[in-house]
Design a protein around this motif. Structure first.
Motif, PDB file in Angstrom:
ATOM      1  N   PRO A  28       1.521   8.883   0.174  1.00 52.47           N
ATOM      2  CA  PRO A  28       2.399  10.002   0.550  1.00 52.47           C
ATOM      3  C   PRO A  28       2.179  10.332   2.029  1.00 52.47           C
ATOM      4  CG  PRO A  28       0.958  10.602  -1.300  1.00 52.47           C
ATOM      5  CD  PRO A  28       0.452   9.318  -0.736  1.00 52.47           C
ATOM      6  N   HIS A  49       0.861  -1.186   0.000  1.00 55.42           N
ATOM      7  CA  HIS A  49       0.000   0.000   0.000  1.00 55.42           C
ATOM      8  C   HIS A  49       0.899   1.237   0.000  1.00 55.42           C
ATOM      9  CE1 HIS A  49      -3.411   2.539   0.550  1.00 55.42           C
ATOM     10  NE2 HIS A  49      -2.819   3.125   1.580  1.00 55.42           N
ATOM     11  N   PHE A 107      -3.691  10.278   9.771  1.00 50.15           N
ATOM     12  CA  PHE A 107      -5.005  10.610  10.334  1.00 50.15           C
ATOM     13  C   PHE A 107      -5.901   9.378  10.266  1.00 50.15           C
ATOM     14  CE2 PHE A 107      -3.654  14.926   9.176  1.00 50.15           C
ATOM     15  CZ  PHE A 107      -4.059  15.628  10.297  1.00 50.15           C
ATOM     16  N   ARG A 131      -5.726   3.345   5.634  1.00 49.40           N
ATOM     17  CA  ARG A 131      -5.180   2.000   5.443  1.00 49.40           C
ATOM     18  C   ARG A 131      -3.762   1.930   5.980  1.00 49.40           C
ATOM     19  NH1 ARG A 131      -6.239   0.392  -0.629  1.00 49.40           N
ATOM     20  NH2 ARG A 131      -5.027  -1.416  -0.029  1.00 49.40           N
ATOM     21  N   THR A 132      -3.012   3.041   5.805  1.00 49.29           N
ATOM     22  CA  THR A 132      -1.642   3.067   6.328  1.00 49.29           C
ATOM     23  C   THR A 132      -1.660   2.829   7.835  1.00 49.29           C
ATOM     24  OG1 THR A 132      -0.993   4.577   4.575  1.00 49.29           O
ATOM     25  CG2 THR A 132       0.431   4.522   6.525  1.00 49.29           C
TER      26      THR A 132
HETATM   27  C1  LIG Z   1       2.943  15.386   0.527  1.00 58.16           C
HETATM   28  C2  LIG Z   1       1.827  14.738   1.288  1.00 58.16           C
HETATM   29  C3  LIG Z   1       1.967  14.501   2.663  1.00 58.16           C
HETATM   30  C4  LIG Z   1       0.931  13.885   3.376  1.00 58.16           C
HETATM   31  N1  LIG Z   1       1.103  13.648   4.714  1.00 58.16           N
HETATM   32  C5  LIG Z   1       0.122  13.023   5.420  1.00 58.16           C
HETATM   33  C6  LIG Z   1       0.298  12.725   6.799  1.00 58.16           C
HETATM   34  O1  LIG Z   1       1.325  13.013   7.413  1.00 58.16           O
HETATM   35  N2  LIG Z   1      -0.735  12.095   7.433  1.00 58.16           N
HETATM   36  C7  LIG Z   1      -1.884  11.735   6.770  1.00 58.16           C
HETATM   37  O2  LIG Z   1      -2.782  11.148   7.368  1.00 58.16           O
HETATM   38  N3  LIG Z   1      -2.056  12.007   5.472  1.00 58.16           N
HETATM   39  C8  LIG Z   1      -1.095  12.636   4.768  1.00 58.16           C
HETATM   40  N4  LIG Z   1      -1.275  12.901   3.445  1.00 58.16           N
HETATM   41  C9  LIG Z   1      -2.529  12.442   2.780  1.00 58.16           C
HETATM   42  C10 LIG Z   1      -2.440  10.946   2.536  1.00 58.16           C
HETATM   43  O3  LIG Z   1      -1.436  10.617   1.611  1.00 58.16           O
HETATM   44  C11 LIG Z   1      -3.758  10.396   1.992  1.00 58.16           C
HETATM   45  O4  LIG Z   1      -4.806  10.752   2.837  1.00 58.16           O
HETATM   46  C12 LIG Z   1      -3.668   8.905   1.832  1.00 58.16           C
HETATM   47  O5  LIG Z   1      -4.744   8.486   1.099  1.00 58.16           O
HETATM   48  C13 LIG Z   1      -3.538   8.159   3.151  1.00 58.16           C
HETATM   49  O6  LIG Z   1      -4.606   7.310   3.388  1.00 58.16           O
HETATM   50  P1  LIG Z   1      -4.528   5.717   3.155  1.00 58.16           P
HETATM   51  O7  LIG Z   1      -3.414   5.163   3.985  1.00 58.16           O
HETATM   52  O8  LIG Z   1      -5.871   5.226   3.562  1.00 58.16           O
HETATM   53  O9  LIG Z   1      -4.254   5.547   1.685  1.00 58.16           O
HETATM   54  C14 LIG Z   1      -0.269  13.525   2.714  1.00 58.16           C
HETATM   55  C15 LIG Z   1      -0.410  13.781   1.336  1.00 58.16           C
HETATM   56  C16 LIG Z   1       0.614  14.390   0.636  1.00 58.16           C
HETATM   57  C17 LIG Z   1       0.444  14.637  -0.844  1.00 58.16           C
END
Ligand SMILES: Cc1cc2nc3c(=O)[nH]c(=O)nc-3n(C[C@H](O)[C@H](O)[C@H](O)COP(=O)(O)O)c2cc1C
Length: 186
Positions: free
Chosen positions: A22, A19, A37, A41-42
């Motif tokens: 960013p 998975h 947050f 999924r992360t």
């Molecule tokens: C440069 C960048 C930094 C990010 N940093 C964070 C972070 O520190 N924490 C977070 O929850 N989402 C962060 N995001 C948003 C997540 O990448 C995005 O919500 C992502 O889908 C994570 O959710 P997932 O694990 O469900 O895919 C960031 C996005 C970008 C483009």
């Protein structure tokens, strides 16, 4: 003192797949702190697997891609942890979770590095790379920001793209603008 690096974090899903997301990682001395947050999924993967790879990547399409439905980037197996890293990372670190600082909104995973490797030389910055990263962050926070602020920031970021973008940045910018337009038009 701590500071934040914008990286691509790869975690292992329940089915063993990679998975890719960013994430801004906080560098705290020798530790990295990952702060996803809820819900994400992360976050679920970190709680279950207690490890991740942190990828340093100058191909900004991976950042823009994750926010526009393009997450299928090539990965390879990690060296020490059970998981994957981005194939086109310039360098990566494999980390294991030491402690979890619980929080209802944004838990923090304090991690230690168990392996580091460099794969390609860094080729230099350009303004379009940072513009794509900034626009990706705007897109991920669209629900929290007033539309005029988003438009003003995009207008400014467009200047760096027009002046400095290469093919990868242009492709990433195109994906982002398509998504902003979709959202704008409901
Ligand atoms: C440069 C960048 C930094 C990010 N940093 C964070 C972070 O520190 N924490 C977070 O929850 N989402 C962060 N995001 C948003 C997540 O990448 C995005 O919500 C992502 O889908 C994570 O959710 P997932 O694990 O469900 O895919 C960031 C996005 C970008 C483009």
């Amino acid at each position: 003192m701590s500071f934040i690096l914008e990286t691509i974090v790869t975690t292992r899903g329940p089915d063993g797949s990679a998975h890719v997301a960013p994430l801004g990682v906080h560098v705290r001395g020798d530790s990295f702190v990952l702060a996803p947050f809820r819900p994400s999924r992360t976050l679920d993967n970190l709680l279950r697997e207690r490890s991740a790879s942190i990828n340093f990547c100058d191909d900004v399409r991976v950042f823009a891609g994750a926010l526009t439905g393009r997450r299928d980037w090539p990965t390879v197996a990690c060296s020490v942890i059970s998981g994957h890293r981005l194939q086109n990372a310039l360098a990566h670190k494999e980390v294991v979770v030491d402690t979890v600082e619980e929080d209802g909104l944004r838990p923090r995973f304090v991690c230690t590095t168990v392996h580091s490797a460099t794969h390609q030389p860094f080729q230099g910055f350009n303004r379009a790379q940072s513009a794509v990263i900034e626009a990706s962050i705007l897109l991920s926070r669209l629900h929290l920001l007033p539309p005029e602020k988003v438009q003003a920031e995009l207008t400014y970021l467009q200047i760096g793209v027009d002046k400095t973008a290469g093919p990868r940045e242009l492709e990433a910018w195109g994906w982002l603008m398509e998504k902003f337009n979709e959202k704008r038009n409901g």
